[in-house]
Design an enzyme around this catalytic site. Structure first.
Site, short mmCIF file in Angstrom:
data_model
loop_
_atom_site.label_atom_id
_atom_site.label_comp_id
_atom_site.label_asym_id
_atom_site.label_seq_id
_atom_site.Cartn_x
_atom_site.Cartn_y
_atom_site.Cartn_z
N HIS A 150 0.81 -1.21 0.00
CA HIS A 150 0.00 0.00 0.00
C HIS A 150 0.85 1.27 0.00
CE1 HIS A 150 -3.95 1.84 0.53
NE2 HIS A 150 -3.40 2.69 1.36
N HIS A 179 -10.50 2.44 -0.47
CA HIS A 179 -10.65 2.01 0.93
C HIS A 179 -11.44 0.72 0.93
CE1 HIS A 179 -10.20 3.92 5.14
NE2 HIS A 179 -9.02 3.81 4.55
#
Length: 731
Positions: free
Chosen positions: A45, A91
């Site tokens: 990420h 998300h």
């Protein structure tokens, strides 16, 4: 203190060989806090370790680009010293675990990325993908995500002007929630995250640090299993009212020359914000963690560094400006603490309770993070299907149209956008439901159009073509409202990159995006990669989401898709070959899921789009809608429904297969409404630019009609198109 071993490192999401590399680079075994920092900065990420090599292929420059990828958000020049700051973020994992807070904090996080650059947010959009409508979790996930997006955006007072919702069983175990924000900034007052200067105070502002969100970035870089519920503590908790205060306080401080650099504490919290700022500025940073405002007792350095508590910023301030800045944050009732300083050590050094608890050279966390050249498999273009005439014998065009209009991926999504405030701030001039949302730049004639698109089925069938198609779809949506496309942001949602097929899907989608954006001069200025969207070894279909931004120099030239006037003529601009493979018609009516996506001709896309903009500029077009999912008849039906007008479709002599013509999903096509008086002028411009067109029909009162095949009242079409989602959510 926990003894750091290989198994502890693996529990933190690091690979065995990565832990060995860390020990080798440090020339010692890291302590638990240092290991946590490495695990945060080296996860997928934050480090982009599987994607970095391929992202370099993207086309990222253009005459209006002020800032491309590498900052909190991209920035484009829209004239008169105005610039638009925008980005999209995922998300996904948090929203699957805890849909309300996962979606809400996704919106909060992307807004901080934008206002940390000095921009006031002016619009939000979202792209949300859910599993099969039959899956037991889908309804609750959809309800929670929509409430979370609306709950945050509505409270902070930023309009949600557009979006996209789709359903597919590949998202059963891993939904996608991608949030996009646009902000407006004076191009001479942009703020960046690059640290500069020695012994400059490092300031913590915003909410207090808690234990929510610890390991959030690591969780976002992992696949799911049966123990998913245990991951709930890694989901952050948002507070839009605090974010609104933080936004106003930051913008107030930005009005003078106090700030050197500013970065929001997003994924990996204080760790990533401090390391990234120091790395960009080629400096060191010393933080005293005892001074970090905490809302829970006895928080350890490990917890403080990894917490992803929301509504927090890290600022490097000019020396001597501390009291001035503190007064502003006190006024807005926000925490303010001087927690460190910059230095020339090129290390991150952490002090806690008067002891040094961590010391790591910055380059080990940034430049020395692993970069993988993963193996990948190319996807062959599937063979085109041959549809037998018998396939169509028992069909009725009217019944097919009604079935397609009520398909979950086509049906109207009013149930969703009714929960969003799209008029707050008073500048929204095109609301959700059109091709693109449009907001006026306050007090000017200019307006900004934005849309968000993805096409997982096309990308799954042939990633290279699918990657090109989604960029072209974004381009067409902006042109359809009369905007000149400027640039895009992308959110690249894929499965496990360690699997060759998934990695191949990523590589080829990126190649397709790069090729289309370069040809159309539609550069990628920001983005996000989300890998490991996989549960129990089942990954999602490749889903790159593209957020496009365009400019209308005069908002009075904006177009909408609703038919305007009985007696006006309707043209199809662009050639129809009747491509049914991968179409909604093939899947829904013929139950055929194989075959290639429609081919992309970039020359046609550019030429037709630019020609249409010329017609719009000359005020020759009354309404416009691009042809996408469901083909011509679906596009026309939406225009009829929105305008409450009918259409009498001409009887084409050359129509060999009406199903292919009406439902084929060939690209580079638009439906336009024109007046009879302008036909000659329009035909001349189209012919001069070698643009194919069909004279489709004439707008009439209440019915959509074609030969003897279709005679549908608009009310019936409207009910068919609008009922599905409302019924689904109410039952």
């Amino acid at each position: 203190m926990t003894k750091v071993t290989e198994s502890v490192a693996i529990d933190h999401g690091l690979k065995k060989e990565e832990f060995s590399k860390i020990c080798e680079l440090l020339k010692r075994i890291p302590n638990i806090t240092e290991l946590a920092i490495f695990s945060a900065m080296w996860n997928e990420h934050c480090s982009y370790k599987s994607s970095r090599k391929h992202l370099k292929k993207l086309h990222t420059s253009g005459k209006q680009v002020i800032q491309g990828p590498g900052e909190n958000a991209g920035i484009v020049d829209v004239g008169d010293n105005d610039a638009i700051v925008f980005k999209i973020e995922s998300h996904n994992h948090p929203s699957f675990i805890e849909p309300y807070q996962g979606a809400a904090t996704g919106v909060g996080g992307i807004m901080r990325d934008v206002f940390t650059m000095g921009a006031r947010p002016i619009a939000n959009l979202n792209s949300i993908h859910f599993g099969s409508t039959q899956h037991k979790k889908t309804k609750n996930l959809l309800r929670g995500v929509v409430k979370g997006i609306g709950g945050y955006g509505n409270c902070i007072g930023v309009p949600i002007i557009g979006g996209q919702t789709s359903f597919d069983d590949s998202y059963n175990g891993n939904i996608l929630v991608n949030a996009m924000t646009l902000g407006l900034v004076n191009k001479n007052k942009i703020f960046y995250s690059k640290a500069a200067g020695l012994n400059k105070p490092v300031i913590y502002v915003g909410s207090k640090t808690g234990r929510d969100g610890i390991h959030g970035a690591s969780m976002a870089s992992a696949t799911f299993d049966d123990k998913i519920e245990e991951k709930k503590p890694t989901v952050q908790v948002g507070d839009p009212f605090t974010e609104k205060l933080l936004l106003e306080a930051c913008l107030e401080l930005m009005s003078d020359n106090s700030i050197i650099a500013i970065q929001d504490m997003g994924a990996a919290g204080l760790t990533s914000s401090s390391v990234e700022m120091a790395s960009k500025g080629n400096l060191g940073i010393e933080l005293n963690l005892s001074k970090v405002p905490c809302r829970e007792n006895k928080m350890s350095p490990y917890e403080i560094m990894l917490s992803e508590s929301q509504e927090r910023m890290l600022i490097i301030l000019e020396s001597g400006k501390e009291d001035h800045a503190k007064k502003i944050f006190d006024k807005w009732n926000l925490d303010f603490a001087v927690i460190g300083k910059t230095n020339n050590s090129n290390k991150i050094e952490l002090i806690f309770d008067n002891s040094k608890v961590a010391e790591i050279p910055i380059d080990l966390l940034a430049e020395k993070a692993p970069v993988y050249d993963r193996k990948w498999k190319k996807t062959k273009l599937p063979q085109k299907l041959k549809f037998d005439k018998d396939n169509f014998k028992s069909l009725s065009v009217s019944n097919c149209l009604k079935k397609i209009l009520s398909n979950p991926n086509i049906s109207e999504k009013k149930w969703i956008w009714d929960q969003y405030d799209h008029t707050v701030m008073g500048d929204t001039i095109q609301k959700p439901g059109g091709d693109a949302g449009v907001v006026r730049i306050h007090g000017t004639k200019k307006a900004i159009a934005a849309s968000i698109d993805s096409s997982a089925s096309y990308c799954y069938s042939h990633p290279l073509t699918g990657g090109k198609q989604v960029v072209c779809e974004s381009w067409r949506n902006l042109i359809s409202v009369g905007a000149q496309p400027i640039a895009i942001t992308n959110c690249l949602n894929f499965g496990n990159p360690e699997k060759e097929k998934n990695m191949g899907e990523f590589v080829e989608c990126v190649e397709g995006i790069a090729e289309a954006s370069k040809y159309l001069d539609f550069p990628v200025v920001s983005g996000n990669v989300s890998f490991y969207n996989e549960t129990k070894d089942k990954g999602i279909k490749p889903t790159p989401a593209i957020g496009g931004v365009g400019l209308l120099k005069d908002y009075k030239n904006m177009l909408t898709m609703d038919f305007k006037k009985v007696g006006n003529i309707v043209f199809v601009i662009g050639k129809t070959e009747g491509h049914l493979d991968q179409s909604i018609f093939a899947k829904d009516i013929l139950n055929e899921k194989k075959g290639p996506p429609p081919s992309i001709n970039l020359f046609n896309e550019k030429n037709i789009g630019e020609t249409l903009l010329k017609l719009i500029e000359k005020k020759l077009i009354h309404s416009c809608h691009d042809v996408s999912l469901g083909g011509i008849l679906t596009a026309v039906s939406k225009m009829c429904i929105m305008g409450n007008k009918g259409l009498k479709i001409n009887n084409f002599k050359e129509l060999t297969n009406k199903y292919e013509y009406f439902f084929g999903e060939d690209q580079a096509r638009y439906i336009v409404e024109i007046s009879k008086d302008n036909i000659q002028k329009i035909v001349e411009i189209l012919n001069n630019n070698s643009v194919h067109f069909d004279d489709l029909g004439v707008i009439q009162e209440k019915n959509l009609t074609f030969n003897g095949d279709i005679n549908l009242p608009i009310e019936e079409l409207s009910d068919t198109h609008k009922y599905w989602l409302k019924e689904y959510m109410n039952n």
